[in-house]
Scaffold this motif. Structure first.
Motif, PDB file in Angstrom:
ATOM      1  N   TYR A   1      50.965 -24.128  53.777  1.00  0.00           N
ATOM      2  CA  TYR A   1      50.339 -25.212  54.528  1.00  0.00           C
ATOM      3  C   TYR A   1      51.195 -26.481  54.432  1.00  0.00           C
TER       4      TYR A   1
ATOM      5  N   ARG B   1      40.573 -19.138  46.001  1.00  0.00           N
ATOM      6  CA  ARG B   1      39.467 -18.193  45.825  1.00  0.00           C
ATOM      7  C   ARG B   1      38.115 -18.889  45.956  1.00  0.00           C
TER       8      ARG B   1
ATOM      9  N   GLY C   1      36.224 -19.985  48.265  1.00  0.00           N
ATOM     10  CA  GLY C   1      35.943 -21.106  49.139  1.00  0.00           C
ATOM     11  C   GLY C   1      35.314 -20.687  50.443  1.00  0.00           C
ATOM     12  N   PRO C   2      34.979 -21.645  51.296  1.00  0.00           N
ATOM     13  CA  PRO C   2      34.346 -21.341  52.581  1.00  0.00           C
ATOM     14  C   PRO C   2      35.309 -20.721  53.588  1.00  0.00           C
ATOM     15  N   ASN C   3      36.618 -20.899  53.396  1.00  0.00           N
ATOM     16  CA  ASN C   3      37.608 -20.319  54.300  1.00  0.00           C
ATOM     17  C   ASN C   3      38.920 -20.156  53.552  1.00  0.00           C
ATOM     18  N   SER C   4      39.981 -19.751  54.268  1.00  0.00           N
ATOM     19  CA  SER C   4      41.256 -19.449  53.617  1.00  0.00           C
ATOM     20  C   SER C   4      42.006 -20.690  53.157  1.00  0.00           C
ATOM     21  N   THR C   5      41.565 -21.879  53.527  1.00  0.00           N
ATOM     22  CA  THR C   5      42.284 -23.109  53.181  1.00  0.00           C
ATOM     23  C   THR C   5      41.618 -23.904  52.067  1.00  0.00           C
TER      24      THR C   5
ATOM     25  N   LYS D   1      47.464 -26.529  65.348  1.00  0.00           N
ATOM     26  CA  LYS D   1      47.407 -25.206  65.964  1.00  0.00           C
ATOM     27  C   LYS D   1      47.774 -25.264  67.439  1.00  0.00           C
TER      28      LYS D   1
ATOM     29  N   GLY E   1      39.026 -23.915  48.340  1.00  0.00           N
ATOM     30  CA  GLY E   1      38.362 -23.186  47.271  1.00  0.00           C
ATOM     31  C   GLY E   1      38.937 -23.509  45.908  1.00  0.00           C
TER      32      GLY E   1
ATOM     33  N   SER F   1      41.643 -28.252  49.125  1.00  0.00           N
ATOM     34  CA  SER F   1      41.460 -28.012  50.552  1.00  0.00           C
ATOM     35  C   SER F   1      42.780 -28.336  51.234  1.00  0.00           C
TER      36      SER F   1
ATOM     37  N   THR G   1      41.048 -15.712  49.025  1.00  0.00           N
ATOM     38  CA  THR G   1      41.076 -16.032  50.447  1.00  0.00           C
ATOM     39  C   THR G   1      42.440 -16.453  50.950  1.00  0.00           C
ATOM     40  N   ALA G   2      43.407 -16.814  50.082  1.00  0.00           N
ATOM     41  CA  ALA G   2      44.763 -17.188  50.507  1.00  0.00           C
ATOM     42  C   ALA G   2      45.717 -16.975  49.352  1.00  0.00           C
TER      43      ALA G   2
END
Length: 833
Positions: free
Chosen positions: A510, A469, A471-475, A570, A477, A564, A455-456
């Motif tokens: 990040y 990898r 995980g629930p989103n790209s940030t 943003k 897992g 995480s 995912t990222a």
């Protein structure tokens, strides 16, 4: 303030204390209940309540018990010891090191490897401390010396550590200096590593650092590199907080540049006074004419104003930084540590437990595997313990044996167990040694490799290309890695910290990590392992700067590391945008490039902080022991639509002395870069400094700003250094930078006045020339009080003859000549102007 008496029952005071203590509120008023407190001062009742609560707390949590950490002692801002009488409050630690520092005088019997004289007196009768060599010592063993409790003078106050050492063996040895905070935890924090070389003389070592909190301790550790050669001697240890803008009564912590007294008299040079020399006061910094308090002789800094008179200096008193404590000494009800030689595995060692103010060992006889697991988890080294053999036994107390530890089957910490009776009769030959790790996956028999979705992936080049990898989103897992564009696998380690997670998130693009533990991520069995150990401090740009251990095998599901990451803000707010950044939520759209990155400090625990501050900021960090030069660049997003003159203001803070310059530059739309400010950052500032760049004129449709930190030294860095910036401010599009140039205005005004007067004079002279200039160029006009006489070599004209007979015409000529002289005087005055 309470205008009317209020109830002072315990329940009422408890509610009041919840407001008073955290907010440091002073109360004024009287009590009306209960009867025995009626009419009493509310402030006195509250103060007694606080003292009583503290006494009960100390008694309950053992802070009041006698201890090697001497929690009852009053901390001081400085301490000095020459060991002529005793150890001056410095303490030998037992069972958490391998041998002691010995107080000696003269040469000791170690093959002439010790000094014949001390440093203080230069005499064989003088005393010092020595780690006398003995054959049973082994490489990596160490002796620890603990300082008395100390406090910093103010928040962000620097601490100076000075000592003299002597080494005359055939080997190089090492002194290590740590800071410690026993009221909140048992951890040691590295301050300096001093490599010693044999020189057959006393050598001075100076170290500076910034403690994290109050109170703090210093630990001086002597490390043996060879069991038969070279012992270490130390003498004249001096530790002090230092300030530059204020003083602490009855101390010599002030190290500022003030040179005037309270009556504004200039201080005299210390060198003019024979009784105040650097040899007599070697640690008092009596140089130049600066205000000092050598030897704590007086209540505050002072100086001489003549040969025999002195005055106090005009300085404010420091506000002492607050102190912090945890519910228990060393941060836990039952502190446990593993003690091993330096260079050995930190998760393997002799098990020691703190009780009744002392460290003691635990007898291994009869202990179960479950007890091993609980002890490892209590020590913070995983939850699985294995018995190992150790050659180095403890001394003093053996606190517990199998009869003194009873833990339920589902217990994970000693707090859930029943301990006692204490003081076992077991000998130290049965001291417990454990190897700790995380519990293996019991269901993972004959595992097969598995895969999870990516995912990222990494954004910063490195030998370790990380990805997130499953995980629930790209940030968030699991953490996967590809090493040198070859092998791939998972990060499954025994010790996975927030600092390591921050570095991985930073490498992924990040700002830092939210957490290093996720409970809602599936951990499939059988994933291939690539990294088994991962140790970062938290400031690193990539994992290349951390201690990473590559391995092969299969990860058990329990040891798979999760993460995480915080992507940063943003949307911009009025105080966190590219042209006005307080760094509250990240880097405000600015990007970091270069060999070393600018790191965002969120000012939250447990993320790494290079120094303590109430602000958030961006920083560049050069660690102690570094030899690699670098350049770190922080670049803004493009600024557009700005046609007025611009200037950048910001605050900066410097610690340490191994950085060189901070350059601020303006880059126009054609990529032409111009430096608009250069700041030397090779010395600590000890405070936030506000600076403003020179103004610049935007050229083109857009421009960028760059902050560049340079460190060019290849010498070994003894003390870590930091440059931090905050509150970057640039005028908005509707604003411009307005400068009032007073000298230019004055010169312009003067020149304009000269021009105007010259024009007026020119027309005035032209108007009156016909009536005043009647002679040729060689005529001289002589004016007397009563008559005007003309003398000339040429023939007199009829008009001139008539004027000599006409008084009116003669008077007009006189007036014209007089006015012409006045005009010449005016020109002469403006020439001088």
């Amino acid at each position: 303030a309470f205008n009317k008496p209020i109830p002072c029952q315990d329940t009422d005071l408890d509610k009041l204390l919840h407001l008073i203590i955290p907010n440091k509120i002073k109360v004024i008023g009287r009590c009306n209940h209960p009867e025995h407190l009626a009419g009493s001062s509310l402030a006195e009742v509250v103060q007694n309540k606080i003292k009583n609560a503290q006494h009960i707390r100390n008694k309950r949590s053992n802070f009041g018990d006698p201890s090697i950490y001497d929690f009852a002692a009053t901390p001081n801002t400085s301490t000095f010891c020459n060991f002529e009488t005793d150890l001056c409050g410095w303490t030998q630690l037992i069972n958490v090191d391998f041998f002691d520092w010995n107080r000696r005088n003269g040469s000791v019997p170690s093959k002439h490897n010790s000094p014949n004289t001390d440093h203080t007196l230069g005499s064989s009768q003088g005393h010092y401390l020595s780690t006398q060599v003995a054959k049973f010592k082994a490489q990596g063993e160490y002796a620890d010396l603990l300082s008395p409790p100390l406090i910093v003078a103010t928040n962000n106050s620097e601490v100076l550590v000075q000592l003299y050492y002597y080494l005359n063996g055939s080997n190089s040895e090492e002194l290590q200096i740590y800071s410690m905070y026993p009221t909140i935890g048992r951890g040691l924090y590295s301050v300096a590593n001093i490599s010693l070389r044999s020189r057959n003389s006393w050598q001075l070592s100076t170290t500076r650092f910034y403690p994290d909190t109050n109170p703090y301790r210093i630990i001086i550790r002597g490390v043996m590199s060879n069991p038969f050669h070279g012992d270490i001697a130390i003498d004249d240890i001096f530790v002090t907080a230092s300030t530059r803008n204020c003083f602490v009564p009855n101390t010599e912590v002030y190290r500022g540049l003030r040179t005037s007294t309270r009556t504004n008299r200039l201080c005299d040079f210390w060198q003019n006074h024979a009784n105040y020399t650097t040899s007599k006061y070697p640690f008092s910094s009596i140089t130049g004419r600066y205000c000092r308090n050598p030897g704590n002789q007086r209540a505050s800094p002072w100086c001489f104003t003549s040969s025999n008179t002195w005055e106090y200096c005009n300085l404010p008193m420091c506000a002492i930084a607050p102190t912090f404590t945890s519910p228990y000494p060393l941060g836990s009800k039952y502190p446990v540590s593993l003690i091993n030689m330096l260079g050995g595995n930190t998760n393997v060692g002799r098990v020691v437990i703190y009780h009744n103010g002392q460290w003691g060992t635990i007898c291994k006889t009869g202990l179960s595997t479950h007890i091993y697991n609980v002890l490892c988890q209590q020590a913070g080294f995983g939850n699985k313990g294995s018995l190992v053999f150790g050659n180095y036994n403890g001394e003093g107390n053996v606190w517990l044996d199998s009869n003194g530890i009873s833990c339920p089957a589902n217990s994970t910490l000693l707090d859930q167990c029943t301990l006692g009776p204490w003081n076992s009769n077991c000998s130290h030959s049965n001291d417990l040694w454990l190897s700790c790790s995380r519990r293996p996956c019991l269901s993972c028999t004959t595992p097969t490799p598995a895969t999870v979705a990516v995912t990222a992936t990494s954004k910063i080049p490195s030998a370790y290309a990380f990805s997130i990898r499953g995980g629930p989103n790209s940030t968030a897992g699991l953490v996967a890695v590809r090493y040198n564009n070859g092998r791939t696998g998972m990060v499954c380690t025994e010790f996975w910290s927030t600092d390591s997670a921050d570095v991985v998130c930073r490498q992924l693009g990040y700002v830092n990590s939210y957490t290093n533990f996720l409970s809602n991520v599936a951990k499939p069995a059988g994933l291939p392992q690539l990294i088994s150990s991962f140790y970062c401090t938290g400031w690193e740009t990539t994992a290349d700067q951390c201690r990473v251990y590559i391995s092969s095998g299969i990860c058990d599901s329990y040891s798979l590391d999760t993460i995480s990451c915080n992507p940063g803000q943003k949307f911009y707010s009025s105080f966190d945008k590219p042209d006005y950044c307080l760094f509250n939520y990240g880097l405000c759209g600015w990007k970091s490039t270069g060999e070393r990155h600018w790191v965002w400090n969120s000012n939250t625990f447990p993320h790494f902080r290079p120094f303590i501050s109430t602000y958030t900021y961006a920083y560049v960090y050069r660690s102690a022991g570094s030899r690699i030069p670098f350049k770190a660049v922080l670049e803004s997003p493009p600024f557009t639509g700005r046609t007025q003159p611009q200037a950048v203001s910001f605050d900066y803070y410097v610690t340490g002395s191994s950085l060189d310059t901070l350059d601020v530059s303006y880059v126009d739309s054609k990529s032409v870069e111009k430096i608009i400010l250069t700041a030397r950052i090779s010395a600590p500032t000890n405070a936030w400094i506000l600076v403003t760049t020179q103004r610049f004129y935007p050229n083109g449709d857009s421009f960028h700003l760059r902050f560049s930190c340079t460190s060019s030294s290849r010498q070994l860095t003894v003390i870590a250094s930091t440059i931090a910036i905050r509150k970057i401010a640039l005028p908005s599009k509707a604003q411009s930078v307005f400068y009032v140039n007073i000298p230019a205005i004055a010169i312009g005004t003067c020149f304009g006045a000269v021009v105007i007067i010259a024009i007026i004079a020119f027309f005035y002279v032209k108007t009156h020339r016909k009536s005043t200039h009647r002679t040729n160029q060689r005529a001289d006009l002589i004016v007397n009080n009563n008559e005007l006489t003309k003398t000339t070599t040429s023939q007199v004209t009829p008009m001139e003859a008539a004027s000599s007979q006409n008084p009116t015409m003669r008077q007009s000529a006189v007036q014209g000549a007089y006015k012409l002289l006045k005009i010449r005087q005016v020109f002469y005055w403006f020439d001088n102007c």
